[in-house]
Design an enzyme around this catalytic site. Sequence first.
Site, short mmCIF file in Angstrom:
data_model
loop_
_atom_site.label_atom_id
_atom_site.label_comp_id
_atom_site.label_asym_id
_atom_site.label_seq_id
_atom_site.Cartn_x
_atom_site.Cartn_y
_atom_site.Cartn_z
N PRO A 102 42.89 -9.48 109.42
CA PRO A 102 41.56 -10.12 109.39
C PRO A 102 41.67 -11.58 108.92
CG PRO A 102 41.51 -8.00 108.25
CD PRO A 102 42.95 -8.26 108.62
N GLY A 110 41.31 -12.43 102.90
CA GLY A 110 41.97 -12.13 101.63
C GLY A 110 43.30 -11.41 101.78
N LEU A 111 43.80 -11.34 103.02
CA LEU A 111 45.10 -10.68 103.23
C LEU A 111 46.17 -11.68 103.70
CD1 LEU A 111 44.09 -7.28 104.92
CD2 LEU A 111 44.70 -7.71 102.54
N GLY A 112 46.02 -12.93 103.31
CA GLY A 112 47.07 -13.91 103.60
C GLY A 112 47.31 -14.13 105.07
N ALA A 122 50.75 -15.64 106.87
CA ALA A 122 51.54 -14.87 107.83
C ALA A 122 51.73 -15.64 109.13
CB ALA A 122 50.86 -13.52 108.09
N ASP A 152 51.01 -15.77 98.72
CA ASP A 152 50.91 -15.18 100.07
C ASP A 152 52.15 -15.49 100.91
OD1 ASP A 152 48.37 -14.05 99.72
OD2 ASP A 152 47.35 -15.89 100.32
C1 MEV Z 1 44.16 -16.75 98.12
O1 MEV Z 1 44.77 -15.81 99.01
C2 MEV Z 1 44.60 -16.46 96.71
C3 MEV Z 1 44.20 -17.50 95.68
O2 MEV Z 1 44.76 -17.08 94.43
C4 MEV Z 1 44.70 -18.87 96.02
C5 MEV Z 1 46.22 -18.99 95.94
O3 MEV Z 1 46.88 -18.17 95.27
O4 MEV Z 1 46.73 -19.95 96.53
C6 MEV Z 1 42.69 -17.54 95.52
#
Ligand code: MEV
Length: 318
Positions: A105, A109-111, A115, A157
């Site tokens: 997605p 929030g899953l990088g 990737a 990530d």
């Molecule tokens: C974003 O996937 C994660 C955060 O902690 C930002 C980062 O680590 O670069 C919000």
Amino acid sequence: MHTSSAPGAAFLLGEHAVVYGEPALLCAVERRATASVELIERERDLIKAENLDLSGFTASYSHGETDLTGDAGESLSYVTTALDAARNYLDSEQRFRVEVSSDIPIGGGLGSSAAVTVATLHAVFNAVSYKIEREELADLSNGVEVEVQGGNASPSDTYTSTMGGVTYIEPGSGVNEIDAEEIELSIGYDGGDAPTGEMVAMVDRRRKNVPEVQSTIETIGDLVDRGLDAVRSGDIEELGTAMNINQGLLEAIGVGGGSLARMTWAARDAGAVGSKLTGAGGEGCVVAVPDSPEIRSCMSLEGEYAFSSCQAEGVRSE
Ligand code: MEV
């Protein structure tokens, strides 16, 4: 064509706090971005993407200028910045044809961007027959994220997507692969996305103005170390406890969201011992332990869909 794929990454604990020097614990997930690359004799790179957003796009790119058809969202800048980073690293003017796709997605929030970046760079280095060490690939990919996100991107990530498995990020001291017991996750997605750069900037403003936000960030760091012991010993209850507290603290610093809270509670009501948002927050994904069909189906009722995952393999040639 040289094809590589790289996994997405879920924060088990520690997002946002990791930007300010606290540790974080992540797990690579079984959704991947794929990049296919070939060398071309042209003035410009040719980039095509499918499944990266609803419409996909094609683009040609040279020296910061892009001709674009379709809606590229943020994804295109990760690819073009990665290509420039590779040329810089190789001290070369080589141009590339690149095709990118992903089932992670986007912005959830899953990088996903990490990737895409890692897979693109891996395929580019394969295409020019340059053997790059994984640590170096992870560093280069992090540099791309820092550039695209305007300075605030931890290596979390990109490192996890490169190495796979479970990783412990310790800003300043390094990043480590963790010998963890098998972790099975249920991941729920609400269909939304939040711009990472803006979420990070918002937390930074709060941190500077409200001392309690800074101390909350330090408490998140303490929870990560508790979680590290738990994943090493396979203690899912203890990991879950740390995740639940982490979720409360993420809400306290302002990165929660209605649909994320609903999926978090749906997972717990269905038997999860731990559930929390992953990544920048606002909208996107919730990660829950353990994995079960009930947890997934209750999360998908509150969101768009849910899937299961355990530790995924890092970047690889396909
Ligand atoms: C974003 O996937 C994660 C955060 O902690 C930002 C980062 O680590 O670069 C919000």
